[in-house]
Design a protein around this motif. Structure first.
Motif, short mmCIF file in Angstrom:
data_model
loop_
_atom_site.label_atom_id
_atom_site.label_comp_id
_atom_site.label_asym_id
_atom_site.label_seq_id
_atom_site.Cartn_x
_atom_site.Cartn_y
_atom_site.Cartn_z
N GLN A 89 -103.10 -101.09 -12.59
CA GLN A 89 -103.32 -100.82 -14.01
C GLN A 89 -103.11 -99.35 -14.38
O GLN A 89 -102.75 -99.05 -15.51
CB GLN A 89 -104.73 -101.22 -14.42
CG GLN A 89 -104.95 -102.70 -14.45
CD GLN A 89 -104.20 -103.35 -15.60
OE1 GLN A 89 -103.97 -102.76 -16.64
NE2 GLN A 89 -103.78 -104.58 -15.39
N GLY A 112 -92.50 -107.52 -8.24
CA GLY A 112 -93.28 -108.54 -7.54
C GLY A 112 -93.34 -109.83 -8.35
O GLY A 112 -92.67 -109.99 -9.38
N GLU A 113 -94.16 -110.73 -7.89
CA GLU A 113 -94.27 -112.04 -8.55
C GLU A 113 -95.00 -111.97 -9.88
O GLU A 113 -94.73 -112.76 -10.78
CB GLU A 113 -94.99 -113.02 -7.62
CG GLU A 113 -94.18 -113.41 -6.41
CD GLU A 113 -94.90 -114.39 -5.53
OE1 GLU A 113 -95.77 -115.14 -6.04
OE2 GLU A 113 -94.60 -114.41 -4.33
N THR A 114 -95.93 -111.03 -10.02
CA THR A 114 -96.72 -110.95 -11.25
C THR A 114 -96.78 -109.50 -11.75
O THR A 114 -97.75 -108.79 -11.51
CB THR A 114 -98.16 -111.48 -11.03
OG1 THR A 114 -98.74 -110.77 -9.93
CG2 THR A 114 -98.17 -112.96 -10.76
N PRO A 115 -95.73 -109.05 -12.45
CA PRO A 115 -95.74 -107.69 -13.01
C PRO A 115 -96.93 -107.50 -13.95
O PRO A 115 -97.39 -108.44 -14.60
CB PRO A 115 -94.42 -107.61 -13.77
CG PRO A 115 -93.57 -108.68 -13.20
CD PRO A 115 -94.51 -109.77 -12.76
N VAL A 116 -97.43 -106.27 -13.99
CA VAL A 116 -98.58 -105.94 -14.82
C VAL A 116 -98.16 -104.91 -15.87
O VAL A 116 -97.66 -103.84 -15.53
CB VAL A 116 -99.73 -105.37 -13.96
CG1 VAL A 116 -100.89 -104.92 -14.85
CG2 VAL A 116 -100.19 -106.39 -12.94
N GLU A 117 -98.35 -105.26 -17.13
CA GLU A 117 -98.01 -104.38 -18.24
C GLU A 117 -99.06 -103.28 -18.35
O GLU A 117 -100.24 -103.56 -18.61
CB GLU A 117 -97.95 -105.17 -19.54
CG GLU A 117 -97.66 -104.35 -20.77
CD GLU A 117 -96.33 -103.64 -20.70
OE1 GLU A 117 -96.34 -102.39 -20.58
OE2 GLU A 117 -95.29 -104.32 -20.74
N ASP A 163 -92.92 -105.37 -2.79
CA ASP A 163 -93.68 -105.69 -4.00
C ASP A 163 -93.83 -104.47 -4.92
O ASP A 163 -94.51 -104.54 -5.92
CB ASP A 163 -95.06 -106.25 -3.64
CG ASP A 163 -95.88 -105.31 -2.79
OD1 ASP A 163 -95.30 -104.39 -2.18
OD2 ASP A 163 -97.11 -105.50 -2.72
N ARG A 172 -100.30 -101.81 -22.52
CA ARG A 172 -100.77 -103.06 -23.10
C ARG A 172 -101.10 -102.96 -24.59
O ARG A 172 -101.22 -103.97 -25.27
CB ARG A 172 -101.95 -103.61 -22.31
CG ARG A 172 -103.08 -102.66 -22.13
CD ARG A 172 -104.14 -103.20 -21.17
NE ARG A 172 -105.17 -102.23 -20.98
CZ ARG A 172 -105.19 -101.32 -20.01
NH1 ARG A 172 -104.24 -101.30 -19.13
NH2 ARG A 172 -106.16 -100.45 -19.94
N ASP A 186 -96.21 -103.32 -10.22
CA ASP A 186 -95.57 -104.38 -9.42
C ASP A 186 -94.41 -105.01 -10.17
O ASP A 186 -94.26 -106.23 -10.22
CB ASP A 186 -96.59 -105.44 -9.00
CG ASP A 186 -97.55 -104.93 -7.94
OD1 ASP A 186 -97.29 -103.87 -7.34
OD2 ASP A 186 -98.58 -105.57 -7.70
#
Length: 189
Positions: free
Chosen positions: A9, A31-36, A152, A39, A28
């Motif tokens: 974060q 990766g499989e689950t990018p995080v904004e 990742d 936000r 990430d």
């Protein structure tokens, strides 16, 4: 939230360039689950302030959309440059749109020392980011682009020394050493 989640974060300012710091506002990203990380407008304001680009009137929702679009276009250009591929035309067009909003820099000598005048608007701030990216991607810095090898992570950074491997030794470098240590222990035992 776990420390890994907090790490993902937090905003990153260790890429070696403001435009790459903007690209790093997705945790990430590969990766499989990018995080904004951008936000909301408050987070964009925080990023602009940390980069010395905070305009007098803070960002609005349209500015947030523009910042994210610029980020993804810069990512596309950087990845193409890194891989030796042609630039995606759509990314070139979007960055050029931002460059058209650029305004001349003006030097100031203030209480905190010499600096440039802050941008008048968030749009102008993003234009400065686009300008730096254009200068780097078309100059010697284009050959200094690197990417973290962690599968990742893949965070992009400038590597003027040619010796930087990880996005940050204390993040991906440590994780790599721990994984290698565990792999060697399993193989030995």
């Amino acid at each position: 939230m776990a420390s890994g989640g907090t790490r993902i974060q937090r905003l990153r300012f260790d890429t070696g360039a403001t435009w790459l710091d903007l690209v790093a506002t997705v945790g990430d990203a590969y990766g499989e689950t990018p995080v904004e990380r951008l936000r909301d407008t408050a987070r964009l304001r925080e990023w602009l302030d940390a980069e010395g680009l905070l305009p007098e009137h803070g960002p609005d929702d349209d500015d947030l959309v523009r910042a994210r679009e610029l980020r993804e276009s810069l990512r596309g250009l950087a990845l193409a440059t890194l891989r030796g591929n042609p630039w995606p035309p759509g990314d070139v067009a979007r960055v050029n749109e931002h460059l058209r909003a650029d305004e001349p820099l003006e030097l100031r000598d203030g209480q905190s020392g010499p600096r440039t005048r802050p941008p008048a608007t968030t749009r102008a701030a993003l234009a400065r980011v686009a300008r730096q990216a254009a200068q780097h991607l078309t100059g010697p810095e284009g050959g200094m682009l690197g990417a973290c090898p962690a599968r990742d992570c893949g965070m992009l950074f400038l590597d003027p020394t040619g010796r930087r491997v990880w996005c940050a030794a204390e993040i991906c470098g440590v994780r790599h050493r721990v994984r290698e240590h565990r792999r060697r222990r399993r193989a030995a035992g």
